[in-house]
Design a protein around this motif. Sequence first.
Motif, PDB file in Angstrom:
ATOM      1  N   UNK A   1      77.014  43.315  25.585  1.00  0.00           N
ATOM      2  CA  UNK A   1      75.880  42.954  26.438  1.00  0.00           C
ATOM      3  C   UNK A   1      75.616  41.449  26.464  1.00  0.00           C
ATOM      4  N   UNK A   2      76.231  40.692  25.534  1.00  0.00           N
ATOM      5  CA  UNK A   2      76.050  39.242  25.509  1.00  0.00           C
ATOM      6  C   UNK A   2      76.898  38.538  26.568  1.00  0.00           C
ATOM      7  N   UNK A   3      77.795  39.275  27.218  1.00  0.00           N
ATOM      8  CA  UNK A   3      78.742  38.667  28.149  1.00  0.00           C
ATOM      9  C   UNK A   3      78.479  39.125  29.584  1.00  0.00           C
ATOM     10  N   UNK A   4      78.811  38.223  30.522  1.00  0.00           N
ATOM     11  CA  UNK A   4      78.681  38.544  31.946  1.00  0.00           C
ATOM     12  C   UNK A   4      80.072  38.807  32.515  1.00  0.00           C
ATOM     13  N   UNK A   5      80.189  39.888  33.269  1.00  0.00           N
ATOM     14  CA  UNK A   5      81.460  40.244  33.906  1.00  0.00           C
ATOM     15  C   UNK A   5      81.267  40.281  35.418  1.00  0.00           C
ATOM     16  N   UNK A   6      82.025  39.460  36.127  1.00  0.00           N
ATOM     17  CA  UNK A   6      81.939  39.425  37.578  1.00  0.00           C
ATOM     18  C   UNK A   6      83.318  39.312  38.197  1.00  0.00           C
ATOM     19  N   UNK A   7      83.352  39.166  39.515  1.00  0.00           N
ATOM     20  CA  UNK A   7      84.626  39.034  40.228  1.00  0.00           C
ATOM     21  C   UNK A   7      84.585  37.812  41.130  1.00  0.00           C
ATOM     22  N   UNK A   8      85.768  37.297  41.458  1.00  0.00           N
ATOM     23  CA  UNK A   8      85.875  36.156  42.358  1.00  0.00           C
ATOM     24  C   UNK A   8      86.762  36.528  43.535  1.00  0.00           C
ATOM     25  N   UNK A   9      86.600  35.822  44.614  1.00  0.00           N
ATOM     26  CA  UNK A   9      87.287  36.157  45.861  1.00  0.00           C
ATOM     27  C   UNK A   9      88.731  35.671  45.823  1.00  0.00           C
ATOM     28  N   UNK A  10      89.457  36.184  44.861  1.00  0.00           N
ATOM     29  CA  UNK A  10      90.872  35.862  44.683  1.00  0.00           C
ATOM     30  C   UNK A  10      91.612  37.165  44.452  1.00  0.00           C
ATOM     31  N   UNK A  11      92.795  37.286  45.017  1.00  0.00           N
ATOM     32  CA  UNK A  11      93.607  38.475  44.834  1.00  0.00           C
ATOM     33  C   UNK A  11      94.904  38.085  44.143  1.00  0.00           C
ATOM     34  N   UNK A  12      95.193  38.762  43.043  1.00  0.00           N
ATOM     35  CA  UNK A  12      96.466  38.541  42.362  1.00  0.00           C
ATOM     36  C   UNK A  12      97.545  39.310  43.116  1.00  0.00           C
TER      37      UNK A  12
END
Length: 211
Positions: free
Chosen positions: A23-34
């Motif tokens: 819970x101490x960490x933030x998880x998000x996504x970025x507009x990049x595709x591998x």
Amino acid sequence: MEDNINGNGNPNPSHAIDIYPLSYYYFGSKDVVVPSKDETLSDRIQRFKSNYAAHGMRTYVEAVMLVELFKHPHLLLLQERNSIYKLPGGRVRPGESDVNGLKRKLSSKLSCGHDGQETDWEVGECIGMWWRADFETLQYPFLPPNVKWPKECTKLFLARLPESKRFTVPKNQKLLAVPLCQVHESIKTYGPIISGVPQLLSRFSFNLVES
């Protein structure tokens, strides 16, 4: 050689790992595709051979990062296509050090920026190495004595996480926290390298920081 075990049979304090709650960490996504490589096995082997001819043995570096959930250590893994699991990391560039290469890869894959220039990753010791003796063989957790010119080496480094951090991954990937007990010897799901991580961590003690 430094002794990892004290007189009581317990890991030395210097080999303790502070593990902070998920819970101490933030998880998000970025507009990049591998991009995914749609290639046959023969194509992949041929690309491997061409790369070896140009640069020699290729080296991969991967990070072992832990978080706490339900009072149990969890391993951070990247997931692709809902079935492929990887430790964060990638291939080292020619002339680049293992640590700098891993920092660059962690920044490009887990940070907001696109330039891979973030450097505040605490990359520690190498805790395991896997070798590919030939272009078509499986990887081994040791270098066979009869192999003089290995084709690939994968090195696992312990990366200690700070108390909080923001993780941002490409939108076609997920960053998952998987229990160590689930990873242990689950070769069919996670492959031999990831499933062997709990054994590599056996000489460390875990300090689970309470929220």
